[in-house]
Design an enzyme around this catalytic site. Sequence first.
Site, PDB file in Angstrom:
ATOM      1  CD  GLN A  63      -1.310  -0.342   3.689  1.00 17.56           C
ATOM      2  OE1 GLN A  63      -1.240   0.192   4.637  1.00 17.56           O
ATOM      3  NE2 GLN A  63      -1.983  -1.438   3.545  1.00 17.56           N
ATOM      4  NE  ARG A 160      -7.354  -2.947  -0.132  1.00 17.83           N
ATOM      5  CZ  ARG A 160      -8.231  -2.536   0.320  1.00 17.83           C
ATOM      6  NH1 ARG A 160      -8.020  -2.052   1.788  1.00 17.83           N
ATOM      7  NH2 ARG A 160      -9.469  -2.382   0.051  1.00 17.83           N
TER       8      ARG A 160
END
Length: 274
Positions: A63, A160
């Site tokens: 992420q 993400r």
Amino acid sequence: MTATLLATKRVEKPWGRTQLWPGFANPAPGGEKIGEVWFQTPHAGEPELLIKYLFTSEKLSVQVHPDDAAAQAAGYPRGKDEAWLILAAEPDSTIALGTLEPMTHEALRAASLDGSIERLLDWKPVKAGEFYYSEAGTIHAIGAGITVIEVQQNVDLTYRLYDYGSDRELHLDAGVAVSNPVPFVPLPTPAPDGRDHQVLAEGPKFVVERFAAGHRVIDLPEGVTAWLVPVAGAGVVDGVAWQAGECLTLSGRCEIAAEVGSDLLLAYPGDKRI
């Protein structure tokens, strides 16, 4: 002078644990897999910082977080720098910080789509006592078997890039746009100032200090809030009792008394120590 004990919010996560950390109920009531514990003020979105504990049994997603400008352009109050104090780690635990080699944004997107991003990250072995400051734009992933205290800018905004084949939503367009896909370079170690504390981070978005047992007075400038995080031990600040596993906000002139064996973090916004 004001010391306020913060409310605790437990957050279930598929990668969480039932056995947490001293100062927390073990096992978690009801057997939930707790991944995060947040410490919140009555108006949770307002403070500049947020303190969390993280308990991992699996790797977290790959992420990235945006900086202030990118976050504000997307309608959020601020971006997200974050820092981690490692409390415990399994012998093979790792954290990914940055890429092994500089990448273009096009290569980063392709690697996120085909999963090769996982092996292109710099997975660093970690152990208890280590501290990492991750600036916005740093591609990262926290590995399994780790307990950390996280200090972060207070915004719930994560993009993400890769999640190991799960069906959770990815945010490739936004995430790639705010990423800085280069090898991680730690911030300079703050210079000692002759006081009986350790400065773990001095900006750019917040300062983190660490100190042990004893009595100390902290004078916070008007309008500045600090977060006191007892890692171990117990004590009192301005008549408010605290113990490990809790968190308090402080303002004004505060007197802290910490019992022998205590270990404390103090975090506050800015790029200069108080």
